[in-house]
Design a protein around this motif. Structure first.
Motif, PDB file in Angstrom:
ATOM      1  N   ILE A  26      -3.369   0.147   4.636  1.00 38.15           N
ATOM      2  CA  ILE A  26      -4.786  -0.153   4.422  1.00 38.15           C
ATOM      3  C   ILE A  26      -5.607   0.210   5.663  1.00 38.15           C
ATOM      4  O   ILE A  26      -6.738   0.667   5.553  1.00 38.15           O
ATOM      5  N   LYS A  27      -5.017   0.052   6.850  1.00 38.75           N
ATOM      6  CA  LYS A  27      -5.714   0.493   8.065  1.00 38.75           C
ATOM      7  C   LYS A  27      -5.893   2.013   8.045  1.00 38.75           C
ATOM      8  O   LYS A  27      -6.948   2.525   8.401  1.00 38.75           O
ATOM      9  N   ALA A  28      -4.871   2.731   7.616  1.00 40.26           N
ATOM     10  CA  ALA A  28      -4.966   4.196   7.535  1.00 40.26           C
ATOM     11  C   ALA A  28      -6.038   4.612   6.535  1.00 40.26           C
ATOM     12  O   ALA A  28      -6.818   5.535   6.796  1.00 40.26           O
ATOM     13  N   ARG A  29      -6.089   3.945   5.395  1.00 42.84           N
ATOM     14  CA  ARG A  29      -7.123   4.263   4.396  1.00 42.84           C
ATOM     15  C   ARG A  29      -8.512   3.962   4.932  1.00 42.84           C
ATOM     16  O   ARG A  29      -9.458   4.713   4.691  1.00 42.84           O
ATOM     17  N   THR A  30      -8.648   2.865   5.684  1.00 46.92           N
ATOM     18  CA  THR A  30      -9.943   2.509   6.286  1.00 46.92           C
ATOM     19  C   THR A  30     -10.349   3.573   7.306  1.00 46.92           C
ATOM     20  O   THR A  30     -11.505   3.988   7.352  1.00 46.92           O
ATOM     21  N   ASP A  31      -9.407   4.017   8.102  1.00 48.20           N
ATOM     22  CA  ASP A  31      -9.683   5.012   9.147  1.00 48.20           C
ATOM     23  C   ASP A  31     -10.053   6.381   8.589  1.00 48.20           C
ATOM     24  O   ASP A  31     -10.664   7.188   9.280  1.00 48.20           O
ATOM     25  N   ARG A  32      -9.701   6.663   7.336  1.00 46.40           N
ATOM     26  CA  ARG A  32      -9.999   7.972   6.746  1.00 46.40           C
ATOM     27  C   ARG A  32     -11.466   8.151   6.368  1.00 46.40           C
ATOM     28  O   ARG A  32     -11.897   9.266   6.072  1.00 46.40           O
ATOM     29  N   TYR A  33     -12.234   7.087   6.350  1.00 45.16           N
ATOM     30  CA  TYR A  33     -13.649   7.250   6.019  1.00 45.16           C
ATOM     31  C   TYR A  33     -14.336   8.081   7.082  1.00 45.16           C
ATOM     32  O   TYR A  33     -14.005   8.016   8.263  1.00 45.16           O
ATOM     33  N   ALA A  34     -15.320   8.857   6.673  1.00 43.14           N
ATOM     34  CA  ALA A  34     -16.054   9.714   7.599  1.00 43.14           C
ATOM     35  C   ALA A  34     -16.820   8.871   8.616  1.00 43.14           C
ATOM     36  O   ALA A  34     -17.129   7.696   8.369  1.00 43.14           O
ATOM     37  N   ALA A  35     -17.125   9.484   9.727  1.00 43.29           N
ATOM     38  CA  ALA A  35     -17.922   8.805  10.756  1.00 43.29           C
ATOM     39  C   ALA A  35     -19.230   8.334  10.129  1.00 43.29           C
ATOM     40  O   ALA A  35     -19.834   9.036   9.322  1.00 43.29           O
ATOM     41  N   GLY A  36     -19.626   7.133  10.462  1.00 41.86           N
ATOM     42  CA  GLY A  36     -20.866   6.584   9.932  1.00 41.86           C
ATOM     43  C   GLY A  36     -20.706   5.842   8.618  1.00 41.86           C
ATOM     44  O   GLY A  36     -21.678   5.323   8.083  1.00 41.86           O
ATOM     45  N   VAL A  37     -19.492   5.798   8.077  1.00 40.27           N
ATOM     46  CA  VAL A  37     -19.238   5.053   6.845  1.00 40.27           C
ATOM     47  C   VAL A  37     -18.304   3.889   7.171  1.00 40.27           C
ATOM     48  O   VAL A  37     -17.197   4.092   7.642  1.00 40.27           O
ATOM     49  N   GLU A  38     -18.803   2.686   6.966  1.00 41.67           N
ATOM     50  CA  GLU A  38     -17.987   1.495   7.150  1.00 41.67           C
ATOM     51  C   GLU A  38     -17.249   1.216   5.844  1.00 41.67           C
ATOM     52  O   GLU A  38     -17.624   1.730   4.799  1.00 41.67           O
ATOM     53  N   ALA A  39     -16.226   0.388   5.906  1.00 41.36           N
ATOM     54  CA  ALA A  39     -15.493   0.017   4.698  1.00 41.36           C
ATOM     55  C   ALA A  39     -15.384  -1.499   4.621  1.00 41.36           C
ATOM     56  O   ALA A  39     -15.295  -2.171   5.644  1.00 41.36           O
ATOM     57  N   CYS A  40     -15.421  -2.020   3.418  1.00 39.92           N
ATOM     58  CA  CYS A  40     -15.180  -3.439   3.176  1.00 39.92           C
ATOM     59  C   CYS A  40     -14.273  -3.526   1.956  1.00 39.92           C
ATOM     60  O   CYS A  40     -14.590  -2.997   0.892  1.00 39.92           O
ATOM     61  N   TRP A  41     -13.127  -4.183   2.130  1.00 40.89           N
ATOM     62  CA  TRP A  41     -12.118  -4.313   1.077  1.00 40.89           C
ATOM     63  C   TRP A  41     -12.275  -5.658   0.376  1.00 40.89           C
ATOM     64  O   TRP A  41     -12.500  -6.676   1.023  1.00 40.89           O
ATOM     65  N   PHE A  42     -12.125  -5.664  -0.942  1.00 41.31           N
ATOM     66  CA  PHE A  42     -12.174  -6.876  -1.745  1.00 41.31           C
ATOM     67  C   PHE A  42     -10.832  -7.045  -2.438  1.00 41.31           C
ATOM     68  O   PHE A  42     -10.247  -6.067  -2.906  1.00 41.31           O
ATOM     69  N   THR A  43     -10.348  -8.281  -2.527  1.00 40.57           N
ATOM     70  CA  THR A  43      -9.101  -8.551  -3.224  1.00 40.57           C
ATOM     71  C   THR A  43      -9.150  -9.933  -3.850  1.00 40.57           C
ATOM     72  O   THR A  43      -9.902 -10.797  -3.390  1.00 40.57           O
ATOM     73  N   ASP A  44      -8.344 -10.154  -4.883  1.00 35.13           N
ATOM     74  CA  ASP A  44      -8.270 -11.495  -5.453  1.00 35.13           C
ATOM     75  C   ASP A  44      -6.889 -12.134  -5.394  1.00 35.13           C
ATOM     76  O   ASP A  44      -6.763 -13.306  -5.736  1.00 35.13           O
ATOM     77  N   PRO A  45      -5.834 -11.443  -4.948  1.00 36.89           N
ATOM     78  CA  PRO A  45      -4.570 -12.161  -4.774  1.00 36.89           C
ATOM     79  C   PRO A  45      -4.720 -13.304  -3.761  1.00 36.89           C
ATOM     80  O   PRO A  45      -5.510 -13.222  -2.831  1.00 36.89           O
ATOM     81  N   LYS A  46      -3.950 -14.358  -3.961  1.00 38.77           N
ATOM     82  CA  LYS A  46      -4.068 -15.543  -3.107  1.00 38.77           C
ATOM     83  C   LYS A  46      -3.573 -15.300  -1.686  1.00 38.77           C
ATOM     84  O   LYS A  46      -4.067 -15.880  -0.749  1.00 38.77           O
ATOM     85  N   THR A  47      -2.585 -14.435  -1.513  1.00 34.37           N
ATOM     86  CA  THR A  47      -2.090 -14.126  -0.174  1.00 34.37           C
ATOM     87  C   THR A  47      -2.014 -12.623   0.001  1.00 34.37           C
ATOM     88  O   THR A  47      -1.420 -11.924  -0.819  1.00 34.37           O
ATOM     89  N   VAL A  48      -2.656 -12.142   1.036  1.00 34.19           N
ATOM     90  CA  VAL A  48      -2.580 -10.727   1.396  1.00 34.19           C
ATOM     91  C   VAL A  48      -2.441 -10.648   2.914  1.00 34.19           C
ATOM     92  O   VAL A  48      -3.185 -11.301   3.636  1.00 34.19           O
TER      93      VAL A  48
END
Length: 102
Positions: A26-48
């Protein structure tokens, strides 16, 4: 989904991650965004394991069909995202990067 500030200066990718994923991946996927694009992940499992490793929000879907609720605070966000926005009707619990729902 991509959220953009009214002036176009800020872009935030809103990503739902419902399947299991490692912190490394998930860190690698976050880092792949282009410069100037932030990421915010949403999840509903109880433990991640990655909830505090990347900007993220834990949500829950009420059984009564009501609106999705935030159940764990976002990591690495500042409160008062809409503090100075005249058109924002969110309560003081909103978080930067979240899209107001009202």
């Amino acid at each position: 989904m991509m959220a953009t500030s009214p002036d176009g200066a800020r872009r935030v990718a809103l990503e739902a991650q419902m399947a299991a994923i490692s912190i490394t991946d998930i860190k690698a996927r976050t880092d792949r965004y282009a410069a100037g694009v932030e990421a915010c992940w949403f999840t509903d499992p109880k433990t991640v394991p990655w909830l505090d490793a990347v900007p993220s929000v834990q949500i829950t879907r009420p059984e009564d069909g009501g609106p999705v609720q935030i159940t764990a605070d976002a990591a690495r966000f500042e409160q008062e995202w809409c503090h100075d926005r005249a058109d924002c009707d969110w309560h003081s619990g909103c978080v930067e990067g979240a899209v107001p729902s009202g």
